[in-house]
Design a protein around this motif. Structure first.
Motif, PDB file in Angstrom:
ATOM      1  N   LEU A 190     -36.785   1.843 -13.168  1.00  0.00           N
ATOM      2  CA  LEU A 190     -36.075   1.520 -14.403  1.00  0.00           C
ATOM      3  C   LEU A 190     -37.039   1.052 -15.487  1.00  0.00           C
ATOM      4  O   LEU A 190     -36.894   1.411 -16.666  1.00  0.00           O
ATOM      5  CB  LEU A 190     -35.021   0.436 -14.133  1.00  0.00           C
ATOM      6  CG  LEU A 190     -33.702   0.924 -13.529  1.00  0.00           C
ATOM      7  CD1 LEU A 190     -32.800  -0.252 -13.186  1.00  0.00           C
ATOM      8  CD2 LEU A 190     -32.978   1.866 -14.491  1.00  0.00           C
ATOM      9  N   ARG A 195     -28.367   2.805 -18.410  1.00  0.00           N
ATOM     10  CA  ARG A 195     -28.428   3.362 -17.054  1.00  0.00           C
ATOM     11  C   ARG A 195     -27.429   4.497 -16.852  1.00  0.00           C
ATOM     12  O   ARG A 195     -27.535   5.253 -15.891  1.00  0.00           O
ATOM     13  CB  ARG A 195     -28.140   2.275 -16.020  1.00  0.00           C
ATOM     14  CG  ARG A 195     -29.141   1.131 -16.026  1.00  0.00           C
ATOM     15  CD  ARG A 195     -28.841   0.164 -14.894  1.00  0.00           C
ATOM     16  NE  ARG A 195     -29.687  -1.012 -14.961  1.00  0.00           N
ATOM     17  CZ  ARG A 195     -29.737  -1.950 -14.023  1.00  0.00           C
ATOM     18  NH1 ARG A 195     -28.958  -1.846 -12.961  1.00  0.00           N
ATOM     19  NH2 ARG A 195     -30.529  -2.989 -14.151  1.00  0.00           N
ATOM     20  N   GLU A 236     -30.277   7.726 -15.481  1.00  0.00           N
ATOM     21  CA  GLU A 236     -29.541   7.509 -14.242  1.00  0.00           C
ATOM     22  C   GLU A 236     -30.029   8.414 -13.111  1.00  0.00           C
ATOM     23  O   GLU A 236     -30.260   7.951 -11.983  1.00  0.00           O
ATOM     24  CB  GLU A 236     -28.042   7.747 -14.462  1.00  0.00           C
ATOM     25  CG  GLU A 236     -27.202   7.497 -13.214  1.00  0.00           C
ATOM     26  CD  GLU A 236     -25.724   7.727 -13.462  1.00  0.00           C
ATOM     27  OE1 GLU A 236     -24.928   6.820 -13.164  1.00  0.00           O
ATOM     28  OE2 GLU A 236     -25.363   8.828 -13.939  1.00  0.00           O
ATOM     29  N   TYR A 273     -33.862   7.574 -11.874  1.00  0.00           N
ATOM     30  CA  TYR A 273     -34.059   6.278 -11.235  1.00  0.00           C
ATOM     31  C   TYR A 273     -33.314   6.182  -9.906  1.00  0.00           C
ATOM     32  O   TYR A 273     -33.840   5.636  -8.921  1.00  0.00           O
ATOM     33  CB  TYR A 273     -33.696   5.134 -12.195  1.00  0.00           C
ATOM     34  CG  TYR A 273     -32.412   4.392 -11.962  1.00  0.00           C
ATOM     35  CD1 TYR A 273     -32.273   3.479 -10.914  1.00  0.00           C
ATOM     36  CD2 TYR A 273     -31.309   4.572 -12.810  1.00  0.00           C
ATOM     37  CE1 TYR A 273     -31.089   2.783 -10.717  1.00  0.00           C
ATOM     38  CE2 TYR A 273     -30.132   3.886 -12.624  1.00  0.00           C
ATOM     39  CZ  TYR A 273     -30.025   2.998 -11.574  1.00  0.00           C
ATOM     40  OH  TYR A 273     -28.856   2.307 -11.375  1.00  0.00           O
TER      41      TYR A 273
END
Length: 392
Positions: A340, A357, A363, A366
């Motif tokens: 992240l 995220r 998204e 990660y």
């Protein structure tokens, strides 16, 4: 046929099951928006038409009926069933997959864990994609009591809990006889019982209709039936082919990025990426173990007898479980944090912007990176740590 489908998809049918199990809605509003239960064909058809024309459909109808501004309160009159079904529902959540499924590799047979992970990945991917292509809503609340909220924004059909429970139970049942000595009838009873409990728990928690659960179990059974003749062939490819690690890594990553787009955010893409990441990491790990000749198969002529559950065996298994879970959860937290940070820096996103995220470019990489690392640690490193610590 439409009348039958409407009946099986009716929220009131789920609510009646909940009441029979001692779970009651106590909020005053026991009505749902629009339609009447006396017209099942129109009710189901209306929901399908409405969802196609309304981009906010899931947020309105998959959570609570319009007019319900707060989560309905409920009364439990049968605490035994309450805890039984909550526990059963937990068998389909991440906490179960990251703690209990790897135990089969740590304490029983890596071969069986490999089969389970492969089928789990395939079945869950198919189920998640079908949800976002079919776009059928979850039961309405009221009249249904909803005991879970995280996946409210997801569509309902098929139930991936039912799919996973069916696939895991019967994949293990079909694979174990060649590895472990046990009475097949007892295994069949356990498989049917566990998968049934998980299926019923989705009704009890109010997250799926009867139609969702039936379709989930049937689709999973069909996938197991269709793929069963090719399990040995896939095993050989996965463990021995030079391109196996490339395919095992790139195909899941491609499927994660090409997951069907919705007009609103849903947790299905992220959850699917997690599943594909775990499958990718484990697949590469299995190939590495085979090339190194460190497959850690059970000692003796197969099928081997089940180990006697002495206090020493149970204690050793508990210690392996604890060490393994710490390794996986620690890997998850470290890789998640680092990935992240890198992605937030790359895309110029503020570190306190949690909503970022949800963006696909953040998204997918990660979550895929995090859970690929978890899969690699589970399949390659954990058993070697056990050997170093004298736990094997």
């Amino acid at each position: 046929m439409l009348e039958l489908l409407a009946y099986l998809h009716d929220s009131e049918l789920v609510a009646r099951f909940q009441r029979r199990c001692g779970l009651f809605l106590v909020e005053a509003a026991h009505h749902s928006r629009g339609g009447t239960p006396d017209t099942p064909r129109g009710q189901l058809r209306g929901r399908w038409d409405h969802q196609d024309n309304n981009s906010n459909f899931k947020h309105k109808e998959n959570g609570f009926a319009i007019g319900g501004c707060s989560r309905p309160q409920y009364e439990v009159r049968n605490w035994l069933l309450y805890f039984l079904f909550l526990f059963s529902a937990g068998l389909g959540h991440e906490i179960f997959y990251i703690t209990c499924l790897p135990c089969i590799q740590w304490n029983l047979d890596p071969f069986l864990c490999r089969r389970l992970v492969n089928m789990w990945t395939v079945v869950m991917y198919v189920g998640q994609v079908m949800k976002d292509l079919l776009k059928l809503p979850r039961p309405l609340s009221p009249p249904v009591v909803k005991l879970e909220t995280r996946v409210n924004a997801e569509y309902g059909l098929p139930s991936t809990h039912a799919m996973a429970a069916t696939a895991i139970s019967f994949t293990l049942l079909l694979s174990a006889p060649s590895r472990i000595q046990f009475q097949f009838e007892v295994g069949l009873l356990i498989a049917v019982t566990l998968s049934s409990l998980v299926c019923l728990s989705r009704l009890y928690t109010g997250m799926h209709s009867v139609l969702d659960v039936i379709c989930g179990a049937l689709i999973s059974a069909i996938l197991v039936f269709l793929t069963y003749p090719y399990w040995e062939t896939f095993d050989h490819f996965q463990l021995n082919s030079r391109i196996s690690p490339i395919v095992g890594l790139l195909l899941p990553l491609f499927l994660s990025y090409k997951y069907p787009e919705l007009d609103h955010y849903s947790t299905t893409r992220g959850d699917t990426t997690i599943i594909l990441g775990v499958g990718a990491g484990c697949s590469v790990g299995y190939w590495v173990n085979e090339q190194l000749g460190q497959t850690l198969v059970p000692q003796g002529v197969l099928p081997v007898p089940l180990p006697t559950l002495t206090p020493n065996v149970l204690a050793l298994g508990a210690v392996r479980h604890l060490v393994g879970v710490v390794a996986l959860v620690g890997t998850r937290q470290v890789v998640k944090t680092l990935s992240l940070q890198v992605l937030y820096s790359w895309y110029g996103v503020a570190k306190n912007d949690d909503s970022a995220r949800r963006r696909r470019e953040i998204e997918v990489p990660y979550k895929f990176t995090t859970y690929t690392a978890v899969g690699l640690v589970n399949s390659i490193l954990v058993n070697r740590v056990f050997i170093l610590l004298g736990l094997m």
